[in-house]
Every structure is written in structure tokens, then in C-alpha cells.
Design an enzyme around this catalytic site. Structure first.
Site, PDB file in Angstrom:
ATOM      1  N   PRO A 128       0.825  -1.219   0.000  1.00  0.00           N
ATOM      2  CA  PRO A 128       0.000   0.000   0.000  1.00  0.00           C
ATOM      3  C   PRO A 128       0.861   1.273   0.000  1.00  0.00           C
ATOM      4  O   PRO A 128       0.532   2.246  -0.665  1.00  0.00           O
ATOM      5  CB  PRO A 128      -0.809  -0.130   1.293  1.00  0.00           C
ATOM      6  CG  PRO A 128      -0.887  -1.599   1.561  1.00  0.00           C
ATOM      7  CD  PRO A 128       0.376  -2.193   1.021  1.00  0.00           C
ATOM      8  N   GLY A 131       5.045   1.416  -3.890  1.00  0.00           N
ATOM      9  CA  GLY A 131       4.750   1.021  -5.265  1.00  0.00           C
ATOM     10  C   GLY A 131       5.967   1.252  -6.145  1.00  0.00           C
ATOM     11  O   GLY A 131       6.765   0.343  -6.383  1.00  0.00           O
ATOM     12  N   ASP A 239      12.746  -6.095 -15.480  1.00  0.00           N
ATOM     13  CA  ASP A 239      13.315  -5.792 -16.808  1.00  0.00           C
ATOM     14  C   ASP A 239      12.669  -6.704 -17.859  1.00  0.00           C
ATOM     15  O   ASP A 239      12.250  -6.244 -18.924  1.00  0.00           O
ATOM     16  CB  ASP A 239      14.836  -6.025 -16.814  1.00  0.00           C
ATOM     17  CG  ASP A 239      15.603  -4.913 -16.106  1.00  0.00           C
ATOM     18  OD1 ASP A 239      15.030  -3.825 -15.900  1.00  0.00           O
ATOM     19  OD2 ASP A 239      16.784  -5.147 -15.754  1.00  0.00           O
ATOM     20  N   GLY A 338     -16.939   6.142 -34.113  1.00  0.00           N
ATOM     21  CA  GLY A 338     -17.947   7.156 -33.777  1.00  0.00           C
ATOM     22  C   GLY A 338     -18.721   6.766 -32.523  1.00  0.00           C
ATOM     23  O   GLY A 338     -18.173   6.150 -31.610  1.00  0.00           O
ATOM     24  N   GLU A 362       4.042  -2.740 -13.581  1.00  0.00           N
ATOM     25  CA  GLU A 362       5.447  -3.127 -13.821  1.00  0.00           C
ATOM     26  C   GLU A 362       6.326  -1.892 -14.044  1.00  0.00           C
ATOM     27  O   GLU A 362       7.265  -1.909 -14.845  1.00  0.00           O
ATOM     28  CB  GLU A 362       5.550  -4.180 -14.924  1.00  0.00           C
ATOM     29  CG  GLU A 362       4.744  -5.406 -14.513  1.00  0.00           C
ATOM     30  CD  GLU A 362       5.164  -6.714 -15.120  1.00  0.00           C
ATOM     31  OE1 GLU A 362       6.223  -6.777 -15.743  1.00  0.00           O
ATOM     32  OE2 GLU A 362       4.405  -7.686 -14.949  1.00  0.00           O
TER      33      GLU A 362
HETATM   34  N1  COS Z   1      19.123  -4.955 -12.764  1.00  0.00           N
HETATM   35  C1  COS Z   1      19.985  -5.336 -11.803  1.00  0.00           C
HETATM   36  N2  COS Z   1      20.263  -4.555 -10.725  1.00  0.00           N
HETATM   37  C2  COS Z   1      19.645  -3.366 -10.645  1.00  0.00           C
HETATM   38  C3  COS Z   1      18.726  -2.913 -11.629  1.00  0.00           C
HETATM   39  C4  COS Z   1      18.486  -3.768 -12.722  1.00  0.00           C
HETATM   40  N3  COS Z   1      17.643  -3.422 -13.694  1.00  0.00           N
HETATM   41  N4  COS Z   1      18.276  -1.704 -11.279  1.00  0.00           N
HETATM   42  C5  COS Z   1      18.873  -1.391 -10.122  1.00  0.00           C
HETATM   43  N5  COS Z   1      19.695  -2.391  -9.740  1.00  0.00           N
HETATM   44  C6  COS Z   1      20.560  -2.442  -8.563  1.00  0.00           C
HETATM   45  C7  COS Z   1      21.506  -1.251  -8.556  1.00  0.00           C
HETATM   46  O1  COS Z   1      22.647  -1.525  -9.336  1.00  0.00           O
HETATM   47  C8  COS Z   1      21.829  -1.090  -7.092  1.00  0.00           C
HETATM   48  O2  COS Z   1      22.808  -2.039  -6.742  1.00  0.00           O
HETATM   49  P1  COS Z   1      24.041  -1.653  -5.750  1.00  0.00           P
HETATM   50  O3  COS Z   1      23.380  -1.283  -4.458  1.00  0.00           O
HETATM   51  O4  COS Z   1      24.850  -2.900  -5.679  1.00  0.00           O
HETATM   52  O5  COS Z   1      24.719  -0.501  -6.407  1.00  0.00           O
HETATM   53  C9  COS Z   1      20.534  -1.506  -6.409  1.00  0.00           C
HETATM   54  O6  COS Z   1      19.807  -2.292  -7.371  1.00  0.00           O
HETATM   55  C10 COS Z   1      19.708  -0.322  -5.996  1.00  0.00           C
HETATM   56  O7  COS Z   1      19.454   0.450  -7.158  1.00  0.00           O
HETATM   57  P2  COS Z   1      19.017   1.966  -7.135  1.00  0.00           P
HETATM   58  O8  COS Z   1      19.828   2.715  -6.121  1.00  0.00           O
HETATM   59  O9  COS Z   1      18.991   2.470  -8.532  1.00  0.00           O
HETATM   60  O10 COS Z   1      17.532   1.842  -6.541  1.00  0.00           O
HETATM   61  P3  COS Z   1      16.391   2.922  -6.400  1.00  0.00           P
HETATM   62  O11 COS Z   1      15.724   2.700  -5.120  1.00  0.00           O
HETATM   63  O12 COS Z   1      16.912   4.288  -6.709  1.00  0.00           O
HETATM   64  O13 COS Z   1      15.335   2.463  -7.510  1.00  0.00           O
HETATM   65  C11 COS Z   1      14.151   2.344  -9.588  1.00  0.00           C
HETATM   66  C12 COS Z   1      15.505   2.452  -8.843  1.00  0.00           C
HETATM   67  C13 COS Z   1      13.325   3.605  -9.487  1.00  0.00           C
HETATM   68  C14 COS Z   1      14.518   2.068 -11.040  1.00  0.00           C
HETATM   69  C15 COS Z   1      13.369   1.140  -9.021  1.00  0.00           C
HETATM   70  O14 COS Z   1      12.947   1.406  -7.705  1.00  0.00           O
HETATM   71  C16 COS Z   1      12.132   0.762  -9.808  1.00  0.00           C
HETATM   72  O15 COS Z   1      12.230   0.137 -10.868  1.00  0.00           O
HETATM   73  N6  COS Z   1      10.954   1.122  -9.304  1.00  0.00           N
HETATM   74  C17 COS Z   1       9.688   0.715  -9.894  1.00  0.00           C
HETATM   75  C18 COS Z   1       9.232  -0.567  -9.308  1.00  0.00           C
HETATM   76  C19 COS Z   1       8.081  -1.106 -10.069  1.00  0.00           C
HETATM   77  O16 COS Z   1       8.180  -1.394 -11.245  1.00  0.00           O
HETATM   78  N7  COS Z   1       6.959  -1.282  -9.377  1.00  0.00           N
HETATM   79  C20 COS Z   1       5.834  -1.883  -9.949  1.00  0.00           C
HETATM   80  C21 COS Z   1       5.568  -3.088  -9.149  1.00  0.00           C
HETATM   81  S1  COS Z   1       5.461  -4.547  -9.989  1.00  0.00           S
HETATM   82  S2  COS Z   1       3.677  -4.437 -10.823  1.00  0.00           S
END
Ligand code: COS
Length: 378
Positions: A128, A131, A239, A338, A362
Site C-alpha cells: 500500500p 509502489g 526488466d 464514432g 510493472e
Molecule cells: N538490474 C539489476 N540490478 C539493478 C537494476 C536492474 N535493472 N536496477 C537497479 N539495480 C541495482 C543497482 O545496481 C543497485 O545495486 P548496488 O546497491 O549494488 O549498487 C541496487 O539495485 C539499488 O538500485 P538503485 O539505487 O537504482 O535503486 P532505487 O531505489 O533508486 O530504484 C528504480 C531504482 C526507481 C529504477 C526502481 O525502484 C524501480 O524500478 N521502481 C519501480 C518498481 C516497479 O516497477 N513497481 C511496480 C511493481 S510490480 S507491478
């Protein structure tokens, strides 16, 4: 650069296309009305290899790769977007267990997901209050003897009420992303409570539920990957998941465009089919052009994944572009219809509603832009 599909890729696409045309396109409105996908459909899809497209054959998958998976997802989403998201999450869960699981975990769960013995898998990351920022999650897992006790709440869990297995993230260490671990929890586990289904704008056949973990006890070997390694597993799974959602967006938009094209040839105004009017032709032409661009981005990300090259930024671009394009494309397709497009008589309004969530789940469009910009500025 090779734009030709392999025999396997064509076969997977054609299998999915045939099933989407024969079964899903006819049943999608019913699944929406019933707010339920017929379980037999999910089992049939599993028997065709669609619940484990990129899973090794030894574990019951089709072992056909990420491009095949994206192509199949486009076709299934064109038939029924709600069924497509169930397929997407189940494939993602199978892939993540296959990639990070021990041999025992893979043997126990991956084949059950791919074979349809489990109707679906779930991905329980969001909460909650967490996200876009999973690093702020509050669910905890505490080690007690040889077990982990999971406590907390999850939100927006696709198929959370029908999943045979779910991948659940919980905090095992300190604050932030480094304190997260990942667990495999079976559906029906004691202390796992499934909340009321969300009343959604679209993909209404697919269930989205909150989950409560009230001291759910799992064995030590339910840990997926290493303690503290949960966030990276989530990012890597997402990813791949983003390729699936990009493909879903392409599939919905393609179906909307096909139907608008047929409608334009059929519908007469001013004594002729409206397809004769340039205003309509331009909408159709823009739709197809933007759709093809989306499709190429999705397939490029998928082919990088197949080549085992980095694809995180490409997957983010594919999902961002395909989802935002799908919203525009389905809106134009509705416009071509339409007044009829605004009624439930045609699927145009369902496609528009179904497409909207692809800009949210995602990872929202805003999160995709963060991923893309970070890779540019690194
Ligand atoms: N693949 C592998 N490792 C990854 C990665 C990826 N795609 N993205 C980040 N990491 C790793 C980083 O390298 C970092 O590792 P180290 O601590 O060893 O350096 C660690 O994860 C933390 O990464 P970061 O500091 O970038 O994390 P943030 O909290 O800033 O988050 C985002 C980055 C915003 C990209 C991430 O939180 C995200 O994708 N959020 C969205 C989540 C989402 O999709 N939610 C929907 C839910 S599922 S329906």
C-alpha cells in the site's frame, strides 16, 4: 541486423494467434463481465507452452526464447488483455524462479507453472505504501529457528487469489533496498489472507487483490537467491516483465486497429464507406505506423535478452513507448467507430480501457523515464 523470425518464433506466434482468434477474442467480453478467466483457458494455454515460453524444456517449458514470448504475448493480448496479463505474470514468475532458484526450487515450482498444474503465479512486490519505491517496503521476514516468518501486507497482486506459488519480497535486514530478500510462498499457505478484488477500469477478467501475511511461516529453503539480494531479483525480473507489458500494449493496440479498419470499410456515411475519407485514412495510417515502431522496440529488447546482452534500458523504452502509443492508438480506433465506439457493442472501448494500465503496472511511465535517463547520465 536481421528482421526475419526463426521457424520456432513463427510457430509460437502462429499458435498464439490461432488460439487468440479461435477462443480468446470470442470470450474476452464474457471474462470481463464475469470478472473471471475460465481456468480451462489457462490450462489450455499451458498445454500449448504459453505459460513457460522462455522456460527450459526440461522443466516443461517451450524453451523458445524472449522474442517468441513477446510475439505470443502480442497475439494473446489482441484476443484478451486480461488473459494476457495472467500469462505475463506467470511467465515472469517461472523465469525468475528458473533464474535464481536452487535445483529443488526449480524442480518444484517451474514445471508446475509451465504445465498449468498451477493456474498462475504471482509477483508480490508492491505494498500500500511502496509502489514505485519498493525499497520502502514494510513487510518483514524474521528468521526463527529453521523457518522464516513473514508479516505484512501486499497490494495490487495480479492473480493473488489463484496463484499456486508467489514470489514475495520482505525485509530481512536494515532500511532501503539492500535489506530486502525474496521468498517463495505457496497459494493457500496458513496465515495468508486474500482481500477483496479491485474494481478496475480495465483488464477486469484478471484478478488484482491485496494480500495479508499474518505470520506466514515458510521453511528456510523458501528463500529465493541470497539474503539481502531481493531488490536485484525484483529489478531483473521487472526488466523482463516490461518486455511482456510492452508486448501486451502492442497486442491490444493492434487488435483495436484491425477492428477499426474493418469498421471503416463497412460503415457508410455520405453514400460511401468512411474508409474513403482521408480523415479516417490518416487515423489508420498513424495507428499502424506507431504500432510498428512500438513492435520494433519491444522485439529489439527481447532479442537483446535472448542474446544475453544488457536490455534494461531497452525494455524500459519499449514499455514506455508501447504503452503510451497504445493509449493513443486505441483512442483513435474508438474515434473511427464514432458513437458506436462509445458503447459496449464494440470492443473498441474495452481496448482503450485495457490499454491504460500498461502505462502503470510493472513500473509507471515515469519510472521508465527514470531508468532511461539514468542510463544516459551514468
Ligand atoms: N538490474 C539489476 N540490478 C539493478 C537494476 C536492474 N535493472 N536496477 C537497479 N539495480 C541495482 C543497482 O545496481 C543497485 O545495486 P548496488 O546497491 O549494488 O549498487 C541496487 O539495485 C539499488 O538500485 P538503485 O539505487 O537504482 O535503486 P532505487 O531505489 O533508486 O530504484 C528504480 C531504482 C526507481 C529504477 C526502481 O525502484 C524501480 O524500478 N521502481 C519501480 C518498481 C516497479 O516497477 N513497481 C511496480 C511493481 S510490480 S507491478
Amino acid at each position: 541486423m536481421d528482421f526475419e523470425l526463426s521457424e520456432t518464433q513463427m510457430m509460437v506466434r502462429d499458435t498464439a494467434r490461432a488460439y487468440a482468434e479461435r477462443v480468446l477474442s470470442k470470450r474476452a467480453a464474457g471474462f470481463e463481465r464475469d470478472e473471471r478467466i475460465d481456468p480451462e483457458v489457462l490450462r489450455e494455454m499451458a498445454s500449448m507452452g504459453l505459460m513457460g515460453v522462455n522456460i527450459p524444456a526440461a522443466l516443461g517449458g517451450a524453451e523458445a526464447g524472449a522474442v517468441s514470448y513477446a510475439l505470443a504475448m502480442m497475439e494473446i493480448a489482441g484476443g484478451c488483455a486480461a488473459t494476457a496479463v495472467t500469462m505475463a505474470v506467470t511467465n515472469m514468475v517461472g523465469e525468475v524462479i528458473n533464474a535464481f532458484g536452487t535445483e529443488a526450487q526449480r524442480a518444484r515450482y517451474v514445471s508446475r507453472l509451465a504445465s498449468g498444474e498451477y493456474l498462475a503465479g504471482s509477483f508480490a512486490l508492491s505494498e500500500p505504501e511502496a509502489g514505485s519505491d519498493p525499497g520502502s517496503m514494510r513487510t518483514t521476514a524474521t528468521r526463527v529457528g529453521d523457518r522464516w516468518i513473514i508479516r505484512g501486507a501486499k497490494q495490487w497482486i495480479t492473480s493473488g487469489d489463484i496463484a499456486g506459488v508467489m514470489v514475495v519480497w520482505a525485509r530481512t535486514g536494515g532500511a532501503g533496498t539492500a535489506g530486502l530478500s525474496c521468498f517463495l510462498v505457496e497459494g493457500g499457505a496458513e496465515g495468508l489472507r486474500v482481500g477483496r478484488r479491485e474494481d478496475k477500469m480495465g483488464i477486469r477478467g484478471s484478478s488484482t487483490v491485496p494480500l495479508e501475511f499474518d505470520d506466514v511461516s515458510v521453511p528456510a529453503d523458501a528463500l529465493l537467491g541470497v539474503e539481502g539480494g531481493g531488490f536485484k531479483i525484483a529489478m531483473m525480473a521487472l526488466d523482463g516483465g516490461r518486455i511482456g507489458i510492452g508486448a501486451q500494449a502492442v497486442g491490444i493496440a493492434a487488435a483495436a486497429t484491425r477492428e477499426a479498419t474493418e469498421y471503416a470499410k463497412d460503415r457508410k456515411q455520405f453514400g460511401q464507406p468512411i474508409a474513403n475519407f482521408q480523415a479516417i485514412q490518416w487515423m489508420l495510417a498513424d495507428n499502424l505506423t506507431e504500432l510498428e515502431a512500438s513492435k520494433l522496440l519491444v522485439l529489439r529488447a527481447a532479442s537483446l535478452k535472448d542474446a544475453k546482452r544488457p536490455f534494461s534500458t531497452e525494455a524500459a523504452m519499449a514499455k514506455l513507448f508501447a504503452s503510451e502509443t497504445a493509449w493513443r492508438v486505441t483512442s483513435r480506433a474508438l474515434q473511427v467507430h464514432g458513437g458506436y465506439g462509445y458503447t459496449r457493442e464494440f470492443a473498441a472501448e474495452r481496448h482503450l480501457r485495457d490499454s491504460r494500465v500498461t502505462m502503470i503496472y510493472e513500473g509507471t511511465s515515469e519510472i521508465q523515464r527514470i531508468v532511461i535517463a539514468r542510463s544516459m547520465l551514468r
